[in-house]
Design an enzyme around this catalytic site. Sequence first.
Site, PDB file in Angstrom:
ATOM      1  N   LYS A  33      13.142  -6.883   3.935  1.00 32.31           N
ATOM      2  CA  LYS A  33      12.922  -8.234   3.411  1.00 32.31           C
ATOM      3  C   LYS A  33      13.952  -9.230   3.940  1.00 32.31           C
ATOM      4  O   LYS A  33      13.624 -10.392   4.198  1.00 32.31           O
ATOM      5  CB  LYS A  33      12.912  -8.230   1.894  1.00 32.31           C
ATOM      6  CG  LYS A  33      14.245  -8.015   1.219  1.00 32.31           C
ATOM      7  CD  LYS A  33      14.146  -8.178  -0.274  1.00 32.31           C
ATOM      8  CE  LYS A  33      15.498  -7.916  -0.931  1.00 32.31           C
ATOM      9  NZ  LYS A  33      16.539  -8.866  -0.543  1.00 32.31           N
ATOM     10  N   THR A  34      15.196  -8.788   4.102  1.00 27.38           N
ATOM     11  CA  THR A  34      16.226  -9.684   4.627  1.00 27.38           C
ATOM     12  C   THR A  34      15.870 -10.127   6.041  1.00 27.38           C
ATOM     13  O   THR A  34      16.053 -11.298   6.408  1.00 27.38           O
ATOM     14  CB  THR A  34      17.603  -8.987   4.620  1.00 27.38           C
ATOM     15  OG1 THR A  34      17.938  -8.633   3.281  1.00 27.38           O
ATOM     16  CG2 THR A  34      18.674  -9.900   5.186  1.00 27.38           C
ATOM     17  N   ASP A 224      15.101 -15.463  -2.303  1.00 30.45           N
ATOM     18  CA  ASP A 224      15.265 -14.016  -2.204  1.00 30.45           C
ATOM     19  C   ASP A 224      15.306 -13.402  -3.603  1.00 30.45           C
ATOM     20  O   ASP A 224      15.706 -14.050  -4.571  1.00 30.45           O
ATOM     21  CB  ASP A 224      16.574 -13.716  -1.462  1.00 30.45           C
ATOM     22  CG  ASP A 224      16.749 -12.240  -1.145  1.00 30.45           C
ATOM     23  OD1 ASP A 224      15.737 -11.521  -1.083  1.00 30.45           O
ATOM     24  OD2 ASP A 224      17.908 -11.812  -0.957  1.00 30.45           O
ATOM     25  N   GLU A 225      14.900 -12.136  -3.726  1.00 35.42           N
ATOM     26  CA  GLU A 225      14.947 -11.380  -4.997  1.00 35.42           C
ATOM     27  C   GLU A 225      14.275 -12.160  -6.128  1.00 35.42           C
ATOM     28  O   GLU A 225      14.826 -12.294  -7.230  1.00 35.42           O
ATOM     29  CB  GLU A 225      16.402 -11.043  -5.368  1.00 35.42           C
ATOM     30  CG  GLU A 225      17.167 -10.254  -4.330  1.00 35.42           C
ATOM     31  CD  GLU A 225      16.773  -8.783  -4.271  1.00 35.42           C
ATOM     32  OE1 GLU A 225      15.755  -8.414  -4.886  1.00 35.42           O
ATOM     33  OE2 GLU A 225      17.480  -8.015  -3.594  1.00 35.42           O
ATOM     34  N   GLN A 255      10.854  -3.488  -8.667  1.00 33.03           N
ATOM     35  CA  GLN A 255      12.308  -3.381  -8.799  1.00 33.03           C
ATOM     36  C   GLN A 255      12.871  -4.432  -9.752  1.00 33.03           C
ATOM     37  O   GLN A 255      14.049  -4.779  -9.678  1.00 33.03           O
ATOM     38  CB  GLN A 255      12.967  -3.506  -7.420  1.00 33.03           C
ATOM     39  CG  GLN A 255      12.571  -2.387  -6.461  1.00 33.03           C
ATOM     40  CD  GLN A 255      13.369  -2.432  -5.170  1.00 33.03           C
ATOM     41  OE1 GLN A 255      14.559  -2.144  -5.131  1.00 33.03           O
ATOM     42  NE2 GLN A 255      12.692  -2.804  -4.090  1.00 33.03           N
ATOM     43  N   ARG A 594      16.539   4.942  -3.585  1.00 31.74           N
ATOM     44  CA  ARG A 594      17.881   4.834  -2.987  1.00 31.74           C
ATOM     45  C   ARG A 594      18.122   5.975  -2.005  1.00 31.74           C
ATOM     46  O   ARG A 594      19.036   5.903  -1.181  1.00 31.74           O
ATOM     47  CB  ARG A 594      18.976   4.913  -4.063  1.00 31.74           C
ATOM     48  CG  ARG A 594      18.965   3.850  -5.154  1.00 31.74           C
ATOM     49  CD  ARG A 594      18.847   2.446  -4.645  1.00 31.74           C
ATOM     50  NE  ARG A 594      17.463   2.026  -4.615  1.00 31.74           N
ATOM     51  CZ  ARG A 594      17.004   1.009  -3.894  1.00 31.74           C
ATOM     52  NH1 ARG A 594      17.809   0.344  -3.107  1.00 31.74           N
ATOM     53  NH2 ARG A 594      15.727   0.673  -3.927  1.00 31.74           N
TER      54      ARG A 594
END
Length: 668
Positions: A33-34, A224-225, A255, A594
């Site tokens: 995503k970044t 973002d997020e 998330q 993770r």
Amino acid sequence: MIDFAKELNKEQLEIIQNGDGYSLVLAGAGSGKTRVITYRVAYLLEKGVKPENILLLTFTNKAADEMTQRIVKLNALEKKMPWAGTFHHIAYKILLKYSTLIGYQNNFSILDSEDSRDLIKFCLKTENIKSTYKKFPAPKVLQSIFSYAKNSNSTVENILEKNYPNYLDFKEDIVSVFALYDQKKKIANVMDFDDLLTNLYLLLLTKKEIKNKLAEQFHYILVDEYQDTNKIQALIIEELSSIHKNLLVVGDDAQSIYSFRAAEIKNILDFEEKKQAKVFKLETNYRSTPEILDLANDVIKNNNYQYEKKLVSVQNFFTRPELTAFANNEEEAEFISSRILEFVEEGISPDKIAVLFRAAFHSQALEMELSRRNIVYDFRGGVRFFERAHVKDVLAFLKILNNKNDETAWQRILNMQSGIGPAGATKIIDFIQKQDSIKYEDVKNLLGAKAGLGWTDFWEIFEKIKDVSKNQPTILIKNILQSNYQNYLESEYEDYRERNEDLKQMAFFAEKYNSLEEFLAEATLQESYNREQNSDVITKKDKIILSTIHQAKGLEWDVVFIIGLAQGMFPSDRIKNFSELEEERRLFYVSITRAKKYLYLTYPAVNSVFASMSGPSIFLQELNLNLVKNDSDSFSENFFDPSDDIDNVRYVSEDGPRTSFLKSIDEL
């Protein structure tokens, strides 16, 4: 010129080229995503959009810096993006220019968390409210209540009724302190972190010419997020995007795990319908093996309130995750410690290994076992067990029982008492050290009225243990838990329930010792071991990671152990509805994603803290067992009925009550 087709996969490229208008990007874990956000900005710049016409909002300075550095490099810019940063940073920048329009001077100051608490303490004194053992919330708890109210765009009254029913008896006083706190800030020309957001929204709402000027300036807004945004942040974004309507939000509803910070999952789940937005999905995962992602997909499909996604790995097939049951927490800890040593022998760096858990107090047995085997670790999401304030409090009571001349322990205990200052504490200690025993009346007669009340509060706890055999340290700890110390915890800490569980765990740990002296010696050795681990000699690469799952979000490791997957431990035994159960399942999903190569799921058949059968978590009972190597006995059914009214409490983080993502002014 950037070769976007070469640099990006098809999913990412589509977003870069077609992300105009209202656009929702559902970015699965490990899907880049970044990269999408930075290349979208780079694409806009190449198309001639000026840097000052792009607003990029993040949740951390680290994320903002990483993105802007990439953008500067990609586009060979002479300087960084002027409007890229955290919500609070951007709010601060705007308010510096326009704060006079809402009643502040433009040289206003920002209160950090400690300054904010000090001002609340002053307001308590002004209102003549004493925060003692009478369960009135301490300044730190009030700070959290006020913060949650502002971030959720609600009232203190509503938040008390919804999230803090144990403080409803004090509603009028709490509301009064809140009003005075806001008044004092205005008079002093200061804002706290939450005021930055609420005052920016107030500016946009009441000063249409400023709102229109800013909305006209920002041709493109990227967030973002987005799943972590709260109500006030969503409202700010809505106002700033109201003219050009080019708003691209990136996040993953799977998330969304920060409701305790007032994050609102509805912001992302309702965005498509509310804005008639285009929806893009990033489902190609670059982090984890196919076996791990198959398990993650299987877990999250049980949530009803979500966007359906299916993560697909680009990695080769490797090995299935392992699921193992153990007799108790100690056996679980022994297995994990042994397996960690094996991985290190096989050449995996310790810092590539993590153990994740739902709550900080779940780590105690493992911490003990790691220290016995000299396995050094870095603790995330809190402090090590024997360094926690409430644990040290109880140890201090036990130390003065064992040795009445222990001045350090006395100082800690007496400083907890309302009305006893440094001079009073010294006077008490000097007197006690000269006596054969500790007597209530003898000390009380030395003190003035205020200090006498503090001594009485102390004695109400101490008398619960003063006549108990020193051969029963576990009984001593349990007696403190049943004393007025409980009231102290409840008034002083929002997360008092988690702290209470810590102390129950310590009582269980103490069962191994036949004398108080032996138990205190072991506790002291643990503290000493922790200090050694924090020395500069041991590098980060030498340490494995212990972390709550909340603190692990956004990170990755080659090897991940998820422990305590037992009923009553994970999901938390205090959830009260299906919405909170779904957030717990999202938390489980985050923990699974993770892991890059190896994943272990473990649980104790008996919960040592409560000395009771617990059985596997409902989340394990839902699993397709073909997706794991299963060495456990067959799962029992119907361990948990989510419709039961377990406890009339809200969902909380085990990482403490901080509502804002900011920790200090430096993060602006």
